[in-house]
Enzyme design. Structure first.
Site, PDB file in Angstrom:
ATOM      1  N   CYS A 180       0.804  -1.226   0.000  1.00  0.00           N
ATOM      2  CA  CYS A 180       0.000   0.000   0.000  1.00  0.00           C
ATOM      3  C   CYS A 180       0.833   1.271   0.000  1.00  0.00           C
ATOM      4  O   CYS A 180       0.281   2.372  -0.006  1.00  0.00           O
ATOM      5  CB  CYS A 180      -0.953  -0.014   1.186  1.00  0.00           C
ATOM      6  SG  CYS A 180      -2.015  -1.478   1.200  1.00  0.00           S
ATOM      7  N   HIS A 321      -2.488   8.243   5.949  1.00  0.00           N
ATOM      8  CA  HIS A 321      -2.723   6.924   5.356  1.00  0.00           C
ATOM      9  C   HIS A 321      -4.003   6.331   5.920  1.00  0.00           C
ATOM     10  O   HIS A 321      -4.812   5.761   5.176  1.00  0.00           O
ATOM     11  CB  HIS A 321      -1.534   6.016   5.648  1.00  0.00           C
ATOM     12  CG  HIS A 321      -1.664   4.628   5.105  1.00  0.00           C
ATOM     13  ND1 HIS A 321      -1.685   4.368   3.754  1.00  0.00           N
ATOM     14  CD2 HIS A 321      -1.774   3.416   5.730  1.00  0.00           C
ATOM     15  CE1 HIS A 321      -1.805   3.060   3.555  1.00  0.00           C
ATOM     16  NE2 HIS A 321      -1.863   2.472   4.741  1.00  0.00           N
ATOM     17  N   GLU A 332      -0.373   5.670  13.460  1.00  0.00           N
ATOM     18  CA  GLU A 332      -0.031   6.835  12.640  1.00  0.00           C
ATOM     19  C   GLU A 332      -0.259   8.125  13.408  1.00  0.00           C
ATOM     20  O   GLU A 332       0.573   9.045  13.354  1.00  0.00           O
ATOM     21  CB  GLU A 332      -0.853   6.837  11.349  1.00  0.00           C
ATOM     22  CG  GLU A 332      -0.488   7.990  10.431  1.00  0.00           C
ATOM     23  CD  GLU A 332      -1.219   7.960   9.101  1.00  0.00           C
ATOM     24  OE1 GLU A 332      -0.854   8.765   8.209  1.00  0.00           O
ATOM     25  OE2 GLU A 332      -2.158   7.154   8.945  1.00  0.00           O
ATOM     26  N   LYS A 354      -9.796   7.982   2.721  1.00  0.00           N
ATOM     27  CA  LYS A 354     -10.321   6.614   2.640  1.00  0.00           C
ATOM     28  C   LYS A 354     -11.712   6.456   3.248  1.00  0.00           C
ATOM     29  O   LYS A 354     -12.383   5.452   3.002  1.00  0.00           O
ATOM     30  CB  LYS A 354      -9.326   5.645   3.281  1.00  0.00           C
ATOM     31  CG  LYS A 354      -8.004   5.565   2.534  1.00  0.00           C
ATOM     32  CD  LYS A 354      -7.049   4.565   3.165  1.00  0.00           C
ATOM     33  CE  LYS A 354      -5.730   4.491   2.415  1.00  0.00           C
ATOM     34  NZ  LYS A 354      -4.871   5.683   2.643  1.00  0.00           N
ATOM     35  N   HIS A 359      -9.967   1.931   0.410  1.00  0.00           N
ATOM     36  CA  HIS A 359      -8.513   1.794   0.322  1.00  0.00           C
ATOM     37  C   HIS A 359      -8.138   1.270  -1.061  1.00  0.00           C
ATOM     38  O   HIS A 359      -8.451   0.125  -1.411  1.00  0.00           O
ATOM     39  CB  HIS A 359      -8.045   0.830   1.415  1.00  0.00           C
ATOM     40  CG  HIS A 359      -6.567   0.764   1.594  1.00  0.00           C
ATOM     41  ND1 HIS A 359      -5.683   1.533   0.869  1.00  0.00           N
ATOM     42  CD2 HIS A 359      -5.802   0.009   2.429  1.00  0.00           C
ATOM     43  CE1 HIS A 359      -4.452   1.254   1.244  1.00  0.00           C
ATOM     44  NE2 HIS A 359      -4.490   0.335   2.190  1.00  0.00           N
ATOM     45  N   PHE A 422       2.261  -3.319   3.985  1.00  0.00           N
ATOM     46  CA  PHE A 422       2.636  -4.570   4.637  1.00  0.00           C
ATOM     47  C   PHE A 422       4.144  -4.773   4.501  1.00  0.00           C
ATOM     48  O   PHE A 422       4.754  -4.390   3.501  1.00  0.00           O
ATOM     49  CB  PHE A 422       1.907  -5.751   3.997  1.00  0.00           C
ATOM     50  CG  PHE A 422       0.477  -5.917   4.452  1.00  0.00           C
ATOM     51  CD1 PHE A 422      -0.082  -5.107   5.411  1.00  0.00           C
ATOM     52  CD2 PHE A 422      -0.317  -6.935   3.914  1.00  0.00           C
ATOM     53  CE1 PHE A 422      -1.393  -5.268   5.829  1.00  0.00           C
ATOM     54  CE2 PHE A 422      -1.625  -7.122   4.320  1.00  0.00           C
ATOM     55  CZ  PHE A 422      -2.170  -6.290   5.281  1.00  0.00           C
TER      56      PHE A 422
END
Length: 436
Positions: A180, A321, A332, A354, A359, A422
């Site tokens: 991502c 994010h 975050e 998002k 996403h 990831f």
């Protein structure tokens, strides 16, 4: 070292098939998610596998890309995956905005630039899952041999290859795949090409064709998806992300080249913003979960500030994010607090796109970078949709989570956007409002 500016962009997202439509619908609080039962291929593609999918499933399906006559030949359509064609179409519109493609007689030919000085950096988080699945099933159940175009369709670098071939971009061609964080990493690769003098122009992009039952079932087994298909970044009731697809392209250019080219142009292109800082780090912690204290995110944001030589107090907006996962959003936010807890004369606006569009996986960073540029250009901070019960925060935090409606603030000069992936990948980009 060259300064790097943005002269073009476009995207296709669940919010709209152009950047302008996507941005307008984001600001208008449009909820764009589609129930899986309403997808045109539900009966054949999804219904046979419903036991492997979440019981309540909505996805971010993109509208059809704008049609451009003559862009794709019959041979192109046989050889290219949908993600290749959507990226080429988006790249064309971004190049047109930058006034970098030819006239009516040569509508897809680069103009005003040496093609050997045009880099291509385009990534994708996942390969063409539809092609891989269909061919695998046909081979296993019918002993059907694959098409000779299978490998060219599923190789991740072929998206960048297809774009460079279509527009005759002969500079460095690169592909990045960092889950991502892919979109931001693609931008960073193009930025480095221009910054170092390897190219005058870089076509940077990211695309994701992720809507397939195999992909959705895989994320469902990881317990990453929202159980009720509601994306709620920074909300106490957040329970996972909503999977979406999309494509975005940005045109990066050295300031010297853009100034010289646009000064001699009779078109309407202009410099739209400046990319001043890049940051990257690794958690080195877990294959899917971030560090709960947000240390990796913190180090990425600090690097972006350091490479730009900008103080944290000068940044007015962070496009987070924030995917709506319980651990990720909190981590975050913790990192943002650590980085920006300095003496400030104004709040630090924070929001996540998002909530509205889900996403986009590997394409998220690219589309969200476009939104970040637009926020600076128009002096409008987008809000986070579905944010009602706000996450608990330190009362002394500088963070102002934008909810309910956009905020107008033309004084914001610097804005940052984050993308994490990831494997512990962290990326941050710092944009500056263009001031001639």
């Amino acid at each position: 070292m060259s300064r790097v500016v943005i002269t073009g962009y476009d995207c296709i997202s669940p919010l709209g098939n152009t950047a302008a439509r996507s941005w307008a619908n984001l600001l208008a609080s449009k909820q764009c998610l589609t129930a899986v039962e309403d997808l045109p291929d539900y009966e054949t593609r999804y219904k046979p596998y419903t036991k492997h999918l979440p019981p309540v499933l909505k996805v971010g399906k993109c509208p059809t890309p704008p049609v451009v006559d003559g862009l794709f030949s019959a041979q192109d359509k046989r050889r290219m995956s949908p993600m290749m064609m959507s990226t080429i179409s988006t790249a064309l519109h971004a190049l047109r905005r930058a006034d970098l493609v030819g006239d009516a007689e040569s509508p897809f030919t680069l103009t005003g630039v040496n093609p050997e000085r045009v880099a291509t950096s385009i990534g994708t988080g996942l390969p063409a899952m539809n092609d891989i699945f269909d061919v695998s099933v046909d081979m296993a159940t019918r002993n059907k041999r694959p098409s000779p175009m299978l490998i060219p369709k599923i190789l991740t670098n072929m998206v960048a290859g297809a774009v460079s071939i279509k527009f005759n971009a002969r500079g460095p061609s690169q592909t990045t795949s960092t889950a991502c964080a892919t979109g931001n990493n693609a931008i960073i690769e193009g930025f480095n090409c221009v910054k170092s003098g390897m190219a005058d122009v870089a076509i940077v992009g990211a695309t994701e064709e992720s809507l397939h039952p195999l992909t959705i079932a895989g994320f469902h087994r990881l317990k990453s998806l929202s159980s009720d298909s509601k994306s709620r970044p920074f909300d106490n009731n957040r329970n996972g992300f909503v999977i979406s697809e999309g494509t975005g392209v940005i045109i990066l250019e050295s300031l010297e080249h853009a100034t010289r080219r646009l000064g001699a142009s009779t078109g309407h292109a202009s410099i739209l913003g400046e990319l001043v800082g890049i940051g990257m780090s690794s958690d080195a912690y877990h294959i899917t979960s971030p560090m709960e204290n947000g240390d990796g995110a913190k180090r990425s944001m600090e690097m972006a500030l350091r490479t730009a030589e900008v103080d944290a107090s000068e940044v007015g907006y962070v496009n987070a994010h924030a995917t709506s996962t319980p651990i990720g959003d909190m981590a975050e936010l913790s990192g943002i607090n650590d980085v920006f807890s300095t003496k400030r004369s104004s709040p630090l606006y924070v929001s996540s796109s998002k909530g509205a569009m889900g996403h986009l996986l590997g394409a998220s960073g690219l589309v969200e970078s476009i939104f970040t540029l637009l926020s600076l250009k128009e002096g409008t901070i987008p809000h986070t949709l579905n944010l009602h019960d706000v996450i608990d925060m330190d009362p002394h935090s500088p963070v102002h989570l934008v909810k309910n409606e956009p905020v107008s603030d033309s004084t914001v000069k610097y804005a940052m956007t984050n993308s994490f992936g990831f494997g512990g990948v962290n990326t941050s980009l710092l944009f500056k409002k263009w001031e001639a």
